[in-house]
Scaffold this active site. Sequence first.
Site, PDB file in Angstrom:
ATOM      1  NE  ARG A 187     -18.438  -0.089  -0.304  1.00  0.00           N
ATOM      2  CZ  ARG A 187     -17.578  -1.093  -0.292  1.00  0.00           C
ATOM      3  NH1 ARG A 187     -17.692  -2.072  -1.162  1.00  0.00           N
ATOM      4  NH2 ARG A 187     -16.603  -1.116   0.574  1.00  0.00           N
ATOM      5  CB  THR A 215      -6.180  -4.222   1.959  1.00  0.00           C
ATOM      6  OG1 THR A 215      -6.610  -2.894   1.745  1.00  0.00           O
ATOM      7  CG2 THR A 215      -4.726  -4.224   2.344  1.00  0.00           C
ATOM      8  CG  ASP A 256      -7.987   2.476  -2.360  1.00  0.00           C
ATOM      9  OD1 ASP A 256      -6.967   2.010  -1.810  1.00  0.00           O
ATOM     10  OD2 ASP A 256      -9.156   2.185  -2.031  1.00  0.00           O
ATOM     11  CD  GLU A 313      -7.075   3.056   2.104  1.00  0.00           C
ATOM     12  OE1 GLU A 313      -6.937   2.570   0.977  1.00  0.00           O
ATOM     13  OE2 GLU A 313      -7.581   2.434   3.056  1.00  0.00           O
ATOM     14  CG  ASP A 359      -1.964  -0.893   1.385  1.00  0.00           C
ATOM     15  OD1 ASP A 359      -3.030  -0.574   0.864  1.00  0.00           O
ATOM     16  OD2 ASP A 359      -1.771  -1.960   1.977  1.00  0.00           O
ATOM     17  CG  HIS A 367     -16.085  -4.279   3.342  1.00  0.00           C
ATOM     18  ND1 HIS A 367     -14.940  -4.422   2.622  1.00  0.00           N
ATOM     19  CD2 HIS A 367     -15.708  -4.108   4.632  1.00  0.00           C
ATOM     20  CE1 HIS A 367     -13.896  -4.344   3.439  1.00  0.00           C
ATOM     21  NE2 HIS A 367     -14.335  -4.165   4.663  1.00  0.00           N
ATOM     22  CB  ILE A 380      -3.697  -1.932  -2.261  1.00  0.00           C
ATOM     23  CG1 ILE A 380      -2.266  -2.050  -2.786  1.00  0.00           C
ATOM     24  CG2 ILE A 380      -4.397  -3.291  -2.377  1.00  0.00           C
ATOM     25  CD1 ILE A 380      -1.489  -3.211  -2.184  1.00  0.00           C
ATOM     26  CG  ASP A 381     -10.601  -0.535  -3.510  1.00  0.00           C
ATOM     27  OD1 ASP A 381     -10.867  -0.305  -2.316  1.00  0.00           O
ATOM     28  OD2 ASP A 381     -11.454  -0.844  -4.349  1.00  0.00           O
ATOM     29  CG  ASP A 400     -12.790   2.734  -0.606  1.00  0.00           C
ATOM     30  OD1 ASP A 400     -11.791   2.140  -1.046  1.00  0.00           O
ATOM     31  OD2 ASP A 400     -12.999   2.902   0.615  1.00  0.00           O
TER      32      ASP A 400
END
Length: 331
Positions: A260, A131, A126, A70, A47, A219, A128-129, A273
């Site tokens: 989501r 993770t 981001d 981020e 990241d 999430h 690494i989106d 995100d």
Amino acid sequence: MAALVAERAVAVDAVLRACQVCQSVFKHLVSGETVVKADKSPVTVADLSAQAVVNSILGRAFPKDPIVGEEDSADLQGDQGKLLRNKVLALTNQVLAEPLSESQLLAAIDRGNYVGGSKGRHWTLDPIDGTQGFIRGDQFAVCLALIEDGQVVLGVMGCPNLLVDLEDTKGSRGSLFIAIKGHGAFQRSFDATNEQPIHVSQLTDPTMASFCESVMSSHSSHSDAERIGQLLHITKPPLRMDSQCKYGCIARGDSDIYLRLPVRADYVEKIWDHATGSLLVHEAGGQVTDIDGKPLDFSIGRYLSANRGIVAANSSIHSRVLQAVQQALSK
Ligand SMILES: Nc1ncnc2c1ncn2[C@@H]1O[C@H](COP(=O)(O)OS(=O)(=O)O)[C@@H](OP(=O)(O)O)[C@H]1O
Ligand SMILES: [Mg+2]
Ligand SMILES: [Mg+2]
Ligand SMILES: [Mg+2]
């Protein structure tokens, strides 16, 4: 002439180099390199290196542009951070044309501290989106977007583990997505330079649709999604994957609906995100709103504080899906 030519080229280069860092870390990943942040999300050397790579490339090309990233350099500071700092520095310098010093590394990461807002232009990253997906060896994405006066105008997303063609399971992995506001959405393979325009699915009958949803039910609520699926008479099983790769799959028509659904009332989505992914779906002919049907508002700062949840789908079925979402969540 297409808009944002220089920004597009720099963003593509930065994202591809950040993806190289991630892939190199994954090959050599040891659990000792995972730091647990206060919010319990695992953050790795990858990241931090990916953020350093993208931010330093952006910083050289567009020195005046602020960045909402981020990550920050807190875990790399002082004696305590020395080990991690050295690893991140070595990794970062493997992919940069001009190597960074230690202090330049920390400054590059912290270039991402911008607060965001509605005036002028800034990037959001981001590094690494997904993770969790990255650590598992599944889907993750490096996501970079440019926001002008509160509107996302450019999005670039690198998905190293995503099949270029989901049907061709033996085909190459590494999908790069590009969207420019008003100019469409495109995909190319990591190992080729030719880009193809992409489009959301043409489906008009929601009963034939499939969901693309989060792996983690923390999430996005899987049980709410199931109820919405019943209301829409959807029978296809959901396609589950981590990260904004979900938006990529909706944008190129692999799947039809990305939801989501808030699990906790107090969770507020972050702009990095959703900035890249939502522009991709929009430019591929789809629609993205929150669960109240409002457009996502990227003008407020680091958070999507005016929105709750996400509903992304092709334009023919979006309103029908939104109706089902609202019906299910009102219970
Ligand atoms: N409680 C809760 N609700 C909603 N979203 C949350 C929550 N906690 C974390 N996050 C953010 O989810 C980002 C990853 O989303 P994904 O869609 O990839 O999740 S999943 O892995 O598919 O389950 C993840 O992004 P990364 O940290 O970049 O991986 C987080 O920003
Ligand atoms: Mg995170
Ligand atoms: Mg993320
Ligand atoms: Mg992340």
